[in-house]
Design an enzyme around this catalytic site. Structure first.
Site, PDB file in Angstrom:
ATOM      1  N   GLY A 146       0.904  -1.097  -0.199  1.00 40.23           N
ATOM      2  CA  GLY A 146       0.000   0.024  -0.154  1.00 40.23           C
ATOM      3  C   GLY A 146       0.869   1.192   0.054  1.00 40.23           C
TER       4      GLY A 146
ATOM      5  N   CYS B 220      -4.942  22.967  18.703  1.00 42.80           N
ATOM      6  CA  CYS B 220      -4.588  23.620  19.996  1.00 42.80           C
ATOM      7  C   CYS B 220      -3.895  22.091  20.846  1.00 42.80           C
ATOM      8  CB  CYS B 220      -5.955  23.676  20.892  1.00 42.80           C
ATOM      9  SG  CYS B 220      -6.653  25.283  20.206  1.00 42.80           S
TER      10      CYS B 220
END
Length: 480
Positions: free
Chosen positions: A314, A389
């Site tokens: 992959g 954040c």
């Protein structure tokens, strides 16, 4: 130029912070006369203007070439033994309807591990017989749909799944082909989270329990046993681990032949790619040849024929073909005190862990370059930070950029084609970026950018006054 003491030992200060390492960047990435990075003839500046940032960019031809390359390498390696090879693209790396079609057109099969991935591949028109279905906790609905759609192979991951798949096959009047995932106990040399064959592991069945599991599979007339499956991990550079896993599985394979047909052996994927200049990637032709030698030798020792071989790459196919573009928002120098006082330059961009979680999740290292211009300013050690954040919201922990990097610059991070969009989230209510393909000087959208409207329309509270609210939503550039 003095070396910043905050730089990790592996990171060399570049002579030219504009240079693109051919081992990391897509084959058709270079700098134009303007100084901007071009991918397949399309400037990063043009992509930014058309689609905004953050933006995932795939070199389409690079994806196709790598798919064909690994297919041909393994086919050639096993040809002398008269063994067929089936190459499954591991869709978890990156999946879209168009990419599924690319894989099918390249002659690859496709591996999925959820109902959602199955839906994408079926929507692409891929023959269900060329789909493999993985997963350590497939739901009853996922199993039922896989059987109903006539998926070519379901990988049994636990004993309870034997009965579940058999029941679904009986319900639909089908004979369902299955593989059995074996935990080989091979300790791959990779990150702990990427090693998938260690004993304390959620995936697969221990070798010691395999004979009983296969007997139970064979006891169901609705199931057809294809063979064993192994996956030792991801981002692996050498063939030794794959060879050892193959030898262990072949001994079990030979034992199982005494009770019936075992037509194939699936050796999984996990072939590594380069993310930084110190990553030493073994050519896939060598890995294929060494793995074929190990399988052929093992079969000869056991006196058994070489089975049909399956692999599941992959990352190898899409990882190096992908680049993520960002726009710089702020640049901040932070004085760090220690044995030596030094300055770390934080370059904050308009994306972050919502579009590339690998740095926070795995401690992954990446490379970064300014994409909109060339600069002859001396390089400075930087840390590319996201806008979220979280103090751990880092895209590139350590690299060098020209010291005049500034707000408004575009940055390009290569080798982001695998497990970046796939792991993307809406943390802090940030929409996931668009995905575009570039080829022959042109670009096109594979997946559109998520807008604020996309995020809000799933919220049950977003009903009354929706039209009014829509007028206040900021819409992104094309790719939305």
């Amino acid at each position: 130029m003095s070396v910043n003491p905050l730089a990790p030992g592996w990171l060399a200060q570049p002579v030219d912070a504009n240079a693109l390492d051919a081992g990391i960047w897509p084959a058709q990435a270079d700098r134009a006369a303007s100084g901007a990075i071009e991918i397949a003839g399309v400037p990063a500046t043009a992509l930014h203007a058309a689609y905004g940032t953050p933006l995932y960019v795939f070199d389409e031809q690079a994806v196709l070439d790598r798919a064909a390359g690994i297919r041909d390498a393994f086919t050639a390696a096993f040809a002398s033994a008269g063994a067929e090879v089936a190459v499954y693209y591991a869709g978890k790396a990156f999946l879209s309807v168009e990419v599924a079609r690319w894989m099918a057109d390249a002659g690859l099969r496709i591996d999925v591990c959820t109902g959602g991935e199955l839906a994408v591949v079926l929507t692409a028109g891929v023959d269900p017989a060329r789909i493999g279905f993985h997963g350590n906790n497939k739901s009853l609905d996922e199993i039922d749909r896989a059987v109903e759609e006539r998926v070519g192979a379901i990988v049994i991951d636990s004993l309870v799944e034997i009965e579940r798949v058999a029941a679904a096959a009986e319900r639909h009047g089908r004979t369902q082909p299955v593989r059995l995932r074996i935990n080989s106990g091979v300790h791959a040399s990779t990150h702990e989270y990427l090693a998938t064959a260690r004993e304390d592991q959620k995936f697969g069945i221990p070798i010691a329990d395999a004979a009983e599991a296969v007997a139970r599979i064979r006891s169901h007339a609705q199931l057809r046993f294809l063979g064993l499956h192994s996956h030792i991990g991801s981002q692996i550079f050498e063939s030794a681990g794959f060879g050892e896993a193959a030898r262990r599985l072949l001994a079990l394979h030979a034992e199982l032949l005494e009770g019936g047909d075992v037509p194939e052996l699936n050796l999984g994927g996990g072939f590594g790619i380069a993310y930084t200049s110190v990553d030493r990637v073994t050519p896939i032709e060598r890995i294929a040849r060494e793995l074929a030698d190990a399988v052929v030798a093992g079969c000869a020792e056991l006196g058994i024929p070489v089975p049909r071989i399956a692999i599941e790459p992959g990352r190898y196919i899409v990882g190096p073909a992908g680049v993520t573009l960002y726009e710089v928002g702020t640049v901040k120098d932070v004085v760090v005190s220690g044995e030596e006082t030094a300055v770390r330059r934080y370059v904050s961009v308009d994306g972050g862990m919502s579009d590339n979680l690998r740095t926070a999740l795995y401690g992954a290292d990446y490379t970064v370059r300014i994409a909109n211009r060339r600069s002859d300013t001396d390089p400075a050690l930087v840390r590319v930070a996201g806008k979220h954040c979280e103090s751990g919201d880092i895209v590139v922990r350590d690299d060098y950029l020209p010291g005049d990097v500034q707000p408004g610059d575009l940055l390009a991070v290569p080798a982001t084609g695998a497990y970046c969009w796939s792991l993307a989230s809406n943390y802090n209510y940030v929409g996931r970026p668009a995905v575009v393909a570039v080829r022959d000087g042109r670009s096109r959208v594979l997946i559109r950018r998520e807008t604020e409207h996309d995020l809000l329309r799933r919220d049950a509270g977003y009903s009354s006054g929706a039209e009014e609210a829509e007028l206040r939503i900021h819409h992104q550039p094309d790719g939305t």
